[in-house]
Structure formats: C-alpha cells, structure tokens
Enzyme design. Structure first.
Site, PDB file in Angstrom:
ATOM      1  N   ASP A  50      -3.247   1.335   7.192  1.00  8.63           N
ATOM      2  CA  ASP A  50      -2.451   1.032   6.006  1.00  8.63           C
ATOM      3  C   ASP A  50      -2.134  -0.455   5.906  1.00  8.63           C
ATOM      4  O   ASP A  50      -2.090  -1.013   4.804  1.00  8.63           O
ATOM      5  CB  ASP A  50      -1.153   1.851   6.016  1.00  8.63           C
ATOM      6  CG  ASP A  50      -1.420   3.340   5.885  1.00  8.63           C
ATOM      7  OD1 ASP A  50      -2.313   3.710   5.102  1.00  8.63           O
ATOM      8  OD2 ASP A  50      -0.754   4.133   6.565  1.00  8.63           O
TER       9      ASP A  50
ATOM     10  N   ASP B 164       0.868  -1.183   0.000  1.00  7.70           N
ATOM     11  CA  ASP B 164       0.000   0.000   0.000  1.00  7.70           C
ATOM     12  C   ASP B 164       0.900   1.227   0.000  1.00  7.70           C
ATOM     13  O   ASP B 164       1.662   1.443   0.936  1.00  7.70           O
ATOM     14  CB  ASP B 164      -0.892  -0.002   1.250  1.00  7.70           C
ATOM     15  CG  ASP B 164      -1.790   1.223   1.317  1.00  7.70           C
ATOM     16  OD1 ASP B 164      -2.515   1.467   0.343  1.00  7.70           O
ATOM     17  OD2 ASP B 164      -1.763   1.930   2.343  1.00  7.70           O
TER      18      ASP B 164
ATOM     19  N   GLU C 252      -1.285  -1.477  -5.906  1.00  2.00           N
ATOM     20  CA  GLU C 252      -2.452  -0.758  -6.418  1.00  2.00           C
ATOM     21  C   GLU C 252      -2.171  -0.157  -7.793  1.00  2.00           C
ATOM     22  O   GLU C 252      -1.095   0.380  -8.023  1.00  2.00           O
ATOM     23  CB  GLU C 252      -2.833   0.371  -5.463  1.00  2.00           C
ATOM     24  CG  GLU C 252      -3.303  -0.078  -4.102  1.00  2.00           C
ATOM     25  CD  GLU C 252      -3.409   1.087  -3.140  1.00  2.00           C
ATOM     26  OE1 GLU C 252      -4.542   1.429  -2.757  1.00  2.00           O
ATOM     27  OE2 GLU C 252      -2.371   1.667  -2.788  1.00  2.00           O
TER      28      GLU C 252
END
Length: 204
Positions: A180, A20, A104
C-alpha cells in the site's frame, strides 16, 4: 459541522502527499503513515441485528412497530454521525499538513457493486472523505491504473510483484515494500507529473 464551514488552509505550500484508499486500512500515505479502518458498521452490527429482529417480531403498522422503526432509524443515524465525525477529523488533519493531496480517481459506485467489498467500501465513506478533502485543501485525482502493480523504485510493472495485500516484492529489481505504501508513492509520482503537465499547458 458542514464541509463548507471549513475554509481551505494551506499551512505548508510545499507539502504534497499521495493517498491510497484501502479496506484493511482506511488509507495509507506516501510517507508510510496510515489511518486504521474504524469499521463503524461492524461495531454496531450486533446491536443492529437485535433491533432488526425486534422489528420483525412486531405487527407491521402497530404502535410498537412504529416505535421500533424509530428506534432503528435513530441507531442508523448515530452510526452515520460517528462516521462523519471520523471523516471530518481525518480529512482536517491531512488538509492542514498538505497543500496538495493526490488521490485515486476511484469509481466508488462501480466498486460498490462487488458483493464482497460493497459493505466495507460504503462503510468507509471514501466518496464523502474525498469531498471533505476537496473543501479543505487542493485535491488532484489521478488514474489509479497500475499503481498497485508498479515498482516505485525501478518503474517495472508486474502484477506478480504484489505478493499479497500487504507485501510488494519487485520481480525486476527485488525492491521490497509494503504494497500500500508502494501504491501511495506511485499515486504521488503520477500526481506530480500530472500537475506539471497542467502547469505547462497553462503557461503555453
């Protein structure tokens, strides 16, 4: 060193991880580890201000102005090299430890239009970091939608569960986690599902 100089190396074919990307922290992984944000630009911000002021005081086109332009350019080049060195080292560490990295699929260009975050995002070098990882190991990008709002424990999706930048408390099951880390675990889970779907299609 160039990205292409680093061959893909899979030291552990079974090791996968979710990442992340962040601003307060450079990145957080699904195992709970994190890489601090070095904030390269901030370290040199004062020096850049001084050099820019010096340039503004000189007559444009003069020899002293040209010398100052070169001096300022060298400083920007130095910052760029420091950033690349950091990204190379961190991407290599992650690539050597993981056969697959789930990350991501961020719209960095779009996010960079946010005035409050633009400088921090560009300074972090997310796009360059992903490119370096792709040269060094197997990277699968997943849709980031709801990864920060979904509880990794029960699967409940609620934006209210993310209490702050760092705190996640599920409104459904009460699960408490670093926000997170919770997101990184969701990225890993979504990545594994996507990998299995692709594998099934290939075998069909």
């Amino acid at each position: 060193i160039q990205c292409s100089d680093v061959p893909k190396k899979f030291d552990n074919e079974n090791q996968v991880i979710g990442l992340d990307m962040g601003v307060s922290m450079f990145c957080i992984n699904s195992n709970g580890g994190f890489i601090a944000n070095p904030k390269h630009f901030k370290k040199y911000e004062r020096q850049l201000r001084i050099e820019n002021r010096s340039l503004a005081r000189k007559k444009k086109g003069s020899n002293s102005w040209k010398k100052q332009c070169k001096r300022l350019g060298l400083l920007h080049h130095k910052i760029g090299n420091v950033r690349k060195d950091f990204l190379h080292k961190q991407s290599t560490i992650i690539a050597k430890a993981n056969s697959t990295v789930y990350i991501e699929d961020l719209n960095v260009k779009g996010m960079s239009k946010n005035g409050n975050l633009a400088k921090h995002i560009l300074d972090a070098g997310w796009r360059t970091f992903r490119t370096m990882l792709e040269y060094k190991t197997h990277v699968i990008a997943i849709d980031p939608k709801y990864t920060s709002q979904t509880c990794n424990e029960c699967g409940e999706k609620d934006s209210k569960s993310r209490r702050s930048q760092s705190e996640f408390v599920c409104t459904n099951c009460g699960h408490i986690s670093n926000a997170d880390v919770n997101a990184a675990k969701n990225i890993l889970d979504k990545g594994i599902v996507l990998s299995r779907q692709r594998s099934s299609l290939e075998q069909a």
